[in-house]
Write an enzyme that holds these catalytic residues in place. Structure first.
Site, PDB file in Angstrom:
ATOM      1  N   GLU A  40       0.826  -1.208   0.000  1.00  0.00           N
ATOM      2  CA  GLU A  40       0.000   0.000   0.000  1.00  0.00           C
ATOM      3  C   GLU A  40       0.863   1.262   0.000  1.00  0.00           C
ATOM      4  O   GLU A  40       0.579   2.226  -0.689  1.00  0.00           O
ATOM      5  CB  GLU A  40      -0.928   0.013   1.222  1.00  0.00           C
ATOM      6  CG  GLU A  40      -2.090  -0.947   1.124  1.00  0.00           C
ATOM      7  CD  GLU A  40      -3.029  -0.620  -0.030  1.00  0.00           C
ATOM      8  OE1 GLU A  40      -3.301   0.563  -0.257  1.00  0.00           O
ATOM      9  OE2 GLU A  40      -3.469  -1.554  -0.719  1.00  0.00           O
ATOM     10  N   CYS A 211     -24.309   4.730 -12.814  1.00  0.00           N
ATOM     11  CA  CYS A 211     -23.393   5.877 -12.764  1.00  0.00           C
ATOM     12  C   CYS A 211     -24.067   7.159 -13.247  1.00  0.00           C
ATOM     13  O   CYS A 211     -24.392   7.310 -14.420  1.00  0.00           O
ATOM     14  CB  CYS A 211     -22.159   5.583 -13.609  1.00  0.00           C
ATOM     15  SG  CYS A 211     -20.952   6.915 -13.582  1.00  0.00           S
TER      16      CYS A 211
HETATM   17 FE1  SF4 Z   1     -19.033   5.784 -14.365  1.00  0.00          FE
HETATM   18 FE2  SF4 Z   1     -16.381   5.583 -14.441  1.00  0.00          FE
HETATM   19 FE3  SF4 Z   1     -17.871   3.481 -14.879  1.00  0.00          FE
HETATM   20 FE4  SF4 Z   1     -17.808   5.429 -16.666  1.00  0.00          FE
HETATM   21  S1  SF4 Z   1     -16.095   4.116 -16.088  1.00  0.00           S
HETATM   22  S2  SF4 Z   1     -19.603   4.371 -15.959  1.00  0.00           S
HETATM   23  S3  SF4 Z   1     -17.604   7.185 -15.339  1.00  0.00           S
HETATM   24  S4  SF4 Z   1     -17.734   4.607 -12.993  1.00  0.00           S
END
Ligand code: SF4
Length: 338
Positions: A40, A211
Protein backbone atom coordinates in the site's frame (compact mmCIF):
# COMPACT_ATOMS: atom_id res chain seq x y z
CA UNK A 1 -28.46 8.48 -1.85
CA UNK A 2 -31.10 6.17 -3.44
CA UNK A 3 -31.38 2.81 -1.74
CA UNK A 4 -31.02 0.83 -4.98
CA UNK A 5 -27.66 2.45 -5.62
CA UNK A 6 -26.49 1.59 -2.13
CA UNK A 7 -27.60 -1.98 -2.45
CA UNK A 8 -26.51 -2.70 -6.01
CA UNK A 9 -23.22 -0.87 -6.11
CA UNK A 10 -21.31 -2.97 -3.58
CA UNK A 11 -22.61 -6.27 -4.91
CA UNK A 12 -21.83 -5.29 -8.49
CA UNK A 13 -18.27 -4.29 -7.66
CA UNK A 14 -17.69 -7.52 -5.70
CA UNK A 15 -19.02 -9.69 -8.55
CA UNK A 16 -16.98 -7.82 -11.15
CA UNK A 17 -13.79 -8.03 -9.10
CA UNK A 18 -14.17 -11.78 -8.77
CA UNK A 19 -14.33 -12.26 -12.55
CA UNK A 20 -12.40 -9.34 -14.01
CA UNK A 21 -10.32 -7.73 -11.29
CA UNK A 22 -6.64 -8.19 -10.50
CA UNK A 23 -6.26 -11.31 -8.36
CA UNK A 24 -2.70 -12.48 -8.69
CA UNK A 25 -0.52 -9.56 -7.70
CA UNK A 26 2.20 -10.62 -5.24
CA UNK A 27 0.61 -8.71 -2.34
CA UNK A 28 -2.79 -10.30 -2.88
CA UNK A 29 -4.08 -13.60 -1.48
CA UNK A 30 -2.42 -12.90 1.84
CA UNK A 31 -3.72 -11.58 5.12
CA UNK A 32 -0.26 -10.67 6.37
CA UNK A 33 -0.50 -6.97 7.34
CA UNK A 34 3.24 -6.47 6.77
CA UNK A 35 2.99 -7.48 3.11
CA UNK A 36 -0.22 -5.55 2.54
CA UNK A 37 1.10 -2.44 4.29
CA UNK A 38 4.35 -2.53 2.31
CA UNK A 39 2.45 -2.73 -0.98
CA UNK A 40 0.00 0.00 0.00
CA UNK A 41 2.80 2.43 0.84
CA UNK A 42 4.75 1.62 -2.32
CA UNK A 43 1.67 1.93 -4.52
CA UNK A 44 0.91 5.47 -3.36
CA UNK A 45 1.59 7.66 -6.41
CA UNK A 46 3.42 4.77 -8.11
CA UNK A 47 2.36 2.34 -10.84
CA UNK A 48 2.01 -1.38 -10.13
CA UNK A 49 4.63 -2.29 -12.75
CA UNK A 50 7.21 -0.07 -11.04
CA UNK A 51 6.41 -1.40 -7.58
CA UNK A 52 6.73 -5.14 -8.41
CA UNK A 53 10.54 -5.32 -8.37
CA UNK A 54 10.92 -3.08 -5.33
CA UNK A 55 8.35 -5.10 -3.40
CA UNK A 56 10.12 -8.40 -4.07
CA UNK A 57 13.53 -6.95 -3.16
CA UNK A 58 12.23 -5.45 0.11
CA UNK A 59 10.62 -8.72 1.14
CA UNK A 60 13.67 -10.71 0.10
CA UNK A 61 15.87 -8.58 2.29
CA UNK A 62 13.44 -7.95 5.16
CA UNK A 63 10.90 -10.81 5.30
CA UNK A 64 9.24 -9.55 8.51
CA UNK A 65 8.47 -6.14 9.90
CA UNK A 66 10.92 -6.74 12.74
CA UNK A 67 13.70 -7.34 10.17
CA UNK A 68 12.90 -4.00 8.58
CA UNK A 69 12.87 -2.32 11.99
CA UNK A 70 16.37 -3.70 12.65
CA UNK A 71 17.78 -2.17 9.45
CA UNK A 72 19.27 1.32 9.26
CA UNK A 73 17.52 4.24 7.61
CA UNK A 74 20.34 4.46 5.06
CA UNK A 75 19.80 0.83 4.05
CA UNK A 76 16.07 1.41 3.65
CA UNK A 77 16.63 4.57 1.61
CA UNK A 78 19.12 2.73 -0.60
CA UNK A 79 16.53 0.01 -1.35
CA UNK A 80 13.89 2.66 -1.97
CA UNK A 81 16.07 4.73 -4.29
CA UNK A 82 14.28 5.37 -7.56
CA UNK A 83 10.72 4.94 -6.23
CA UNK A 84 10.46 8.65 -5.43
CA UNK A 85 8.46 10.45 -2.72
CA UNK A 86 11.13 9.60 -0.18
CA UNK A 87 9.12 10.70 2.85
CA UNK A 88 7.31 7.39 2.30
CA UNK A 89 10.54 5.48 2.92
CA UNK A 90 11.31 7.44 6.09
CA UNK A 91 7.77 6.87 7.37
CA UNK A 92 7.96 3.21 6.38
CA UNK A 93 11.02 2.81 8.55
CA UNK A 94 9.51 4.79 11.44
CA UNK A 95 6.37 2.67 11.21
CA UNK A 96 8.32 -0.60 11.25
CA UNK A 97 10.15 0.61 14.36
CA UNK A 98 6.87 1.60 16.03
CA UNK A 99 5.32 -1.80 15.26
CA UNK A 100 8.41 -3.57 16.62
CA UNK A 101 8.84 -1.43 19.72
CA UNK A 102 5.29 -0.46 20.67
CA UNK A 103 3.24 -3.39 19.38
CA UNK A 104 5.51 -6.39 19.96
CA UNK A 105 6.21 -6.84 16.24
CA UNK A 106 2.52 -7.27 15.28
CA UNK A 107 0.51 -4.72 13.36
CA UNK A 108 -2.54 -3.64 15.37
CA UNK A 109 -5.79 -5.22 14.17
CA UNK A 110 -8.10 -2.28 13.43
CA UNK A 111 -8.15 0.70 11.10
CA UNK A 112 -8.40 3.11 14.03
CA UNK A 113 -5.21 1.75 15.63
CA UNK A 114 -3.36 1.41 12.34
CA UNK A 115 -3.96 5.09 11.71
CA UNK A 116 -1.91 6.01 14.76
CA UNK A 117 1.25 4.64 13.08
CA UNK A 118 3.65 6.86 11.08
CA UNK A 119 2.78 7.24 7.40
CA UNK A 120 -0.55 5.39 7.63
CA UNK A 121 -3.43 7.69 6.73
CA UNK A 122 -7.13 6.94 6.96
CA UNK A 123 -7.44 5.30 3.54
CA UNK A 124 -4.30 3.15 3.89
CA UNK A 125 -5.38 2.04 7.37
CA UNK A 126 -8.79 1.08 5.99
CA UNK A 127 -7.26 -0.88 3.10
CA UNK A 128 -5.01 -2.89 5.44
CA UNK A 129 -7.88 -3.51 7.87
CA UNK A 130 -10.25 -4.57 5.08
CA UNK A 131 -7.73 -6.88 3.40
CA UNK A 132 -6.22 -8.43 6.50
CA UNK A 133 -8.97 -8.34 9.12
CA UNK A 134 -12.13 -8.05 6.99
CA UNK A 135 -13.06 -4.82 8.81
CA UNK A 136 -15.97 -3.01 7.18
CA UNK A 137 -14.32 0.36 6.62
CA UNK A 138 -14.15 2.59 3.55
CA UNK A 139 -11.07 3.57 1.58
CA UNK A 140 -10.85 6.83 -0.33
CA UNK A 141 -7.59 7.15 -2.22
CA UNK A 142 -7.25 9.17 -5.41
CA UNK A 143 -8.59 6.41 -7.66
CA UNK A 144 -11.58 5.74 -5.45
CA UNK A 145 -12.41 9.44 -5.12
CA UNK A 146 -12.59 9.53 -8.89
CA UNK A 147 -14.85 6.47 -9.21
CA UNK A 148 -17.23 7.46 -6.44
CA UNK A 149 -17.51 11.12 -7.39
CA UNK A 150 -18.42 10.02 -10.94
CA UNK A 151 -20.91 7.37 -9.88
CA UNK A 152 -22.59 9.82 -7.51
CA UNK A 153 -22.11 12.90 -9.73
CA UNK A 154 -20.63 14.40 -6.59
CA UNK A 155 -19.87 17.99 -7.56
CA UNK A 156 -18.55 19.30 -4.24
CA UNK A 157 -15.05 20.77 -4.39
CA UNK A 158 -12.71 18.20 -2.85
CA UNK A 159 -10.18 20.91 -2.09
CA UNK A 160 -12.39 21.58 0.95
CA UNK A 161 -11.90 19.11 3.80
CA UNK A 162 -15.56 19.48 4.86
CA UNK A 163 -16.64 18.44 1.36
CA UNK A 164 -14.17 15.59 1.33
CA UNK A 165 -15.67 14.42 4.61
CA UNK A 166 -19.07 14.21 2.90
CA UNK A 167 -17.57 11.94 0.25
CA UNK A 168 -16.06 9.79 3.02
CA UNK A 169 -19.57 9.43 4.46
CA UNK A 170 -20.93 8.34 1.09
CA UNK A 171 -18.05 5.88 0.71
CA UNK A 172 -19.02 4.37 4.06
CA UNK A 173 -22.73 4.21 3.12
CA UNK A 174 -21.84 2.33 -0.07
CA UNK A 175 -19.91 -0.46 1.72
CA UNK A 176 -21.46 -3.88 1.12
CA UNK A 177 -22.53 -5.99 4.07
CA UNK A 178 -20.21 -8.78 2.99
CA UNK A 179 -17.02 -9.18 1.02
CA UNK A 180 -15.44 -5.90 2.01
CA UNK A 181 -11.96 -7.12 1.06
CA UNK A 182 -13.01 -8.00 -2.49
CA UNK A 183 -15.05 -4.80 -2.72
CA UNK A 184 -12.04 -2.72 -1.65
CA UNK A 185 -9.86 -4.41 -4.25
CA UNK A 186 -12.63 -3.99 -6.82
CA UNK A 187 -12.81 -0.23 -6.30
CA UNK A 188 -9.04 0.01 -6.65
CA UNK A 189 -9.13 -2.09 -9.83
CA UNK A 190 -11.99 -0.09 -11.34
CA UNK A 191 -10.13 3.16 -10.75
CA UNK A 192 -6.85 1.81 -12.11
CA UNK A 193 -8.12 -0.05 -15.17
CA UNK A 194 -11.61 1.17 -16.21
CA UNK A 195 -12.56 4.52 -14.71
CA UNK A 196 -9.28 6.18 -15.54
CA UNK A 197 -8.65 9.89 -15.17
CA UNK A 198 -8.84 11.00 -18.79
CA UNK A 199 -10.65 8.25 -20.65
CA UNK A 200 -13.09 6.23 -18.55
CA UNK A 201 -14.14 3.09 -20.41
CA UNK A 202 -17.85 3.33 -19.56
CA UNK A 203 -18.84 0.76 -22.17
CA UNK A 204 -17.22 -2.07 -20.25
CA UNK A 205 -17.81 -0.64 -16.78
CA UNK A 206 -19.85 -2.87 -14.47
CA UNK A 207 -21.41 0.07 -12.59
CA UNK A 208 -22.33 2.01 -15.71
CA UNK A 209 -26.11 1.47 -15.19
CA UNK A 210 -25.77 3.09 -11.76
CA UNK A 211 -23.39 5.88 -12.76
CA UNK A 212 -24.90 9.33 -12.69
CA UNK A 213 -21.80 11.05 -14.00
CA UNK A 214 -21.90 8.90 -17.10
CA UNK A 215 -25.67 9.44 -17.50
CA UNK A 216 -25.07 13.20 -17.52
CA UNK A 217 -22.76 12.78 -20.52
CA UNK A 218 -19.36 13.92 -19.26
CA UNK A 219 -18.06 11.92 -16.29
CA UNK A 220 -14.58 13.46 -16.61
CA UNK A 221 -15.88 16.66 -15.03
CA UNK A 222 -15.69 14.71 -11.76
CA UNK A 223 -14.00 14.83 -9.33
CA UNK A 224 -14.09 18.58 -8.81
CA UNK A 225 -10.99 20.00 -7.21
CA UNK A 226 -10.10 23.63 -7.69
CA UNK A 227 -6.84 24.07 -5.84
CA UNK A 228 -3.99 24.07 -8.29
CA UNK A 229 -0.37 23.64 -7.38
CA UNK A 230 1.82 26.53 -8.40
CA UNK A 231 4.79 24.90 -10.06
CA UNK A 232 8.18 26.49 -9.73
CA UNK A 233 11.47 25.87 -11.50
CA UNK A 234 14.91 25.31 -10.04
CA UNK A 235 18.32 24.98 -11.60
CA UNK A 236 21.41 23.42 -10.04
CA UNK A 237 24.83 22.17 -11.05
CA UNK A 238 26.29 18.81 -10.08
CA UNK A 239 30.00 18.28 -9.98
CA UNK A 240 31.02 14.75 -10.94
CA UNK A 241 34.54 14.14 -9.70
CA UNK A 242 36.20 10.78 -10.01
CA UNK A 243 39.47 9.63 -8.45
CA UNK A 244 40.88 6.13 -8.90
CA UNK A 245 37.49 4.63 -9.71
CA UNK A 246 35.77 6.41 -6.85
CA UNK A 247 33.03 9.04 -7.10
CA UNK A 248 32.61 11.89 -4.62
CA UNK A 249 29.13 11.89 -3.06
CA UNK A 250 27.48 14.08 -0.47
CA UNK A 251 24.51 13.20 1.69
CA UNK A 252 21.61 15.65 1.52
CA UNK A 253 20.15 17.11 4.71
CA UNK A 254 17.49 15.07 6.49
CA UNK A 255 14.74 17.52 5.56
CA UNK A 256 13.62 18.87 2.20
CA UNK A 257 13.81 17.39 -1.27
CA UNK A 258 15.66 14.04 -1.50
CA UNK A 259 16.22 14.19 2.24
CA UNK A 260 18.93 11.77 3.36
CA UNK A 261 19.76 10.66 -0.18
CA UNK A 262 23.24 10.78 -1.70
CA UNK A 263 24.06 12.94 -4.71
CA UNK A 264 27.05 14.47 -6.43
CA UNK A 265 28.15 17.77 -4.81
CA UNK A 266 25.54 20.33 -5.83
CA UNK A 267 25.90 24.05 -6.55
CA UNK A 268 23.50 26.91 -7.19
CA UNK A 269 25.35 28.20 -10.25
CA UNK A 270 27.91 27.13 -12.80
CA UNK A 271 30.66 29.45 -11.55
CA UNK A 272 30.57 27.92 -8.06
CA UNK A 273 30.89 24.43 -9.53
CA UNK A 274 33.96 25.51 -11.53
CA UNK A 275 35.45 27.23 -8.49
CA UNK A 276 35.15 24.01 -6.48
CA UNK A 277 37.56 22.24 -8.83
CA UNK A 278 39.54 25.16 -10.26
CA UNK A 279 42.35 23.39 -12.10
CA UNK A 280 40.31 20.76 -13.86
CA UNK A 281 38.83 20.81 -17.33
CA UNK A 282 35.14 20.15 -16.76
CA UNK A 283 33.06 18.52 -19.41
CA UNK A 284 29.33 19.32 -19.45
CA UNK A 285 27.00 16.32 -19.71
CA UNK A 286 23.47 16.48 -21.16
CA UNK A 287 21.19 18.33 -18.80
CA UNK A 288 18.52 16.50 -16.84
CA UNK A 289 14.96 17.75 -16.42
CA UNK A 290 13.28 16.19 -13.44
CA UNK A 291 9.66 16.93 -12.46
CA UNK A 292 8.84 16.91 -8.75
CA UNK A 293 5.47 17.63 -7.19
CA UNK A 294 6.04 21.33 -6.68
CA UNK A 295 8.66 22.26 -9.21
CA UNK A 296 10.61 21.31 -12.27
CA UNK A 297 14.27 20.75 -11.59
CA UNK A 298 16.91 21.35 -14.24
CA UNK A 299 20.16 19.64 -13.29
CA UNK A 300 23.39 20.33 -15.13
CA UNK A 301 26.37 18.06 -14.62
CA UNK A 302 30.01 19.02 -15.00
CA UNK A 303 32.41 16.11 -15.05
CA UNK A 304 36.10 16.20 -14.35
CA UNK A 305 38.85 13.75 -13.49
CA UNK A 306 41.23 14.19 -10.57
CA UNK A 307 40.69 16.06 -7.37
CA UNK A 308 43.56 18.58 -7.34
CA UNK A 309 42.37 21.70 -5.52
CA UNK A 310 38.96 20.19 -4.83
CA UNK A 311 37.16 22.07 -2.06
CA UNK A 312 33.86 20.28 -1.30
CA UNK A 313 34.02 17.46 1.23
CA UNK A 314 32.04 14.26 1.03
CA UNK A 315 32.47 10.52 0.81
CA UNK A 316 34.48 8.79 -1.90
CA UNK A 317 32.55 5.75 -3.08
CA UNK A 318 33.88 3.05 -5.40
CA UNK A 319 31.71 2.80 -8.51
CA UNK A 320 30.84 -0.83 -7.80
CA UNK A 321 29.61 0.17 -4.34
CA UNK A 322 27.25 2.88 -5.57
CA UNK A 323 24.29 0.46 -5.44
CA UNK A 324 24.62 0.42 -1.65
CA UNK A 325 23.83 4.13 -1.51
CA UNK A 326 20.41 5.76 -1.81
CA UNK A 327 20.78 7.71 -5.02
CA UNK A 328 17.84 9.63 -6.53
CA UNK A 329 16.54 8.15 -9.80
CA UNK A 330 17.99 10.79 -12.17
CA UNK A 331 21.48 10.36 -10.71
CA UNK A 332 21.24 6.57 -10.93
CA UNK A 333 20.30 6.89 -14.58
CA UNK A 334 23.06 9.41 -15.28
CA UNK A 335 25.69 7.11 -13.78
CA UNK A 336 24.37 4.05 -15.58
CA UNK A 337 24.43 5.85 -18.91
CA UNK A 338 27.79 7.58 -18.56
FE1 SF4 B 1 -19.03 5.78 -14.37
FE2 SF4 B 1 -16.38 5.58 -14.44
FE3 SF4 B 1 -17.87 3.48 -14.88
FE4 SF4 B 1 -17.81 5.43 -16.67
S1 SF4 B 1 -16.09 4.12 -16.09
S2 SF4 B 1 -19.60 4.37 -15.96
S3 SF4 B 1 -17.60 7.18 -15.34
S4 SF4 B 1 -17.73 4.61 -12.99
Amino acid sequence: MPETLMEDFGKTVVAWQRRHGRNSLPWQNTRDPYRVWLSEIMLQQTQVTTVLGYYERFLGRWPRVTDLAAATLDEVLAQWAGLGYYSRARNLYACAKAVAELHGGEFPGSAAQLQTLPGIGRSTAAAIAAFCFGERVAILDGNVKRVLSRVLAFDGDLASSAVEKRLWNHATELLPEEGVDRYTQGLMDLGATVCTARSPDCLICPVQPLCRGQAQGDPTRYPVKTRKLKRGRRENWWLWVERQGQVLLQQRPHTGVWAGLWTLPMFDDEASAHAALPDARLEPLPRIEHALTHFDWVLHTLRGDGSEGLTPGGTWVAREKLADYALPAPLKKLIEES
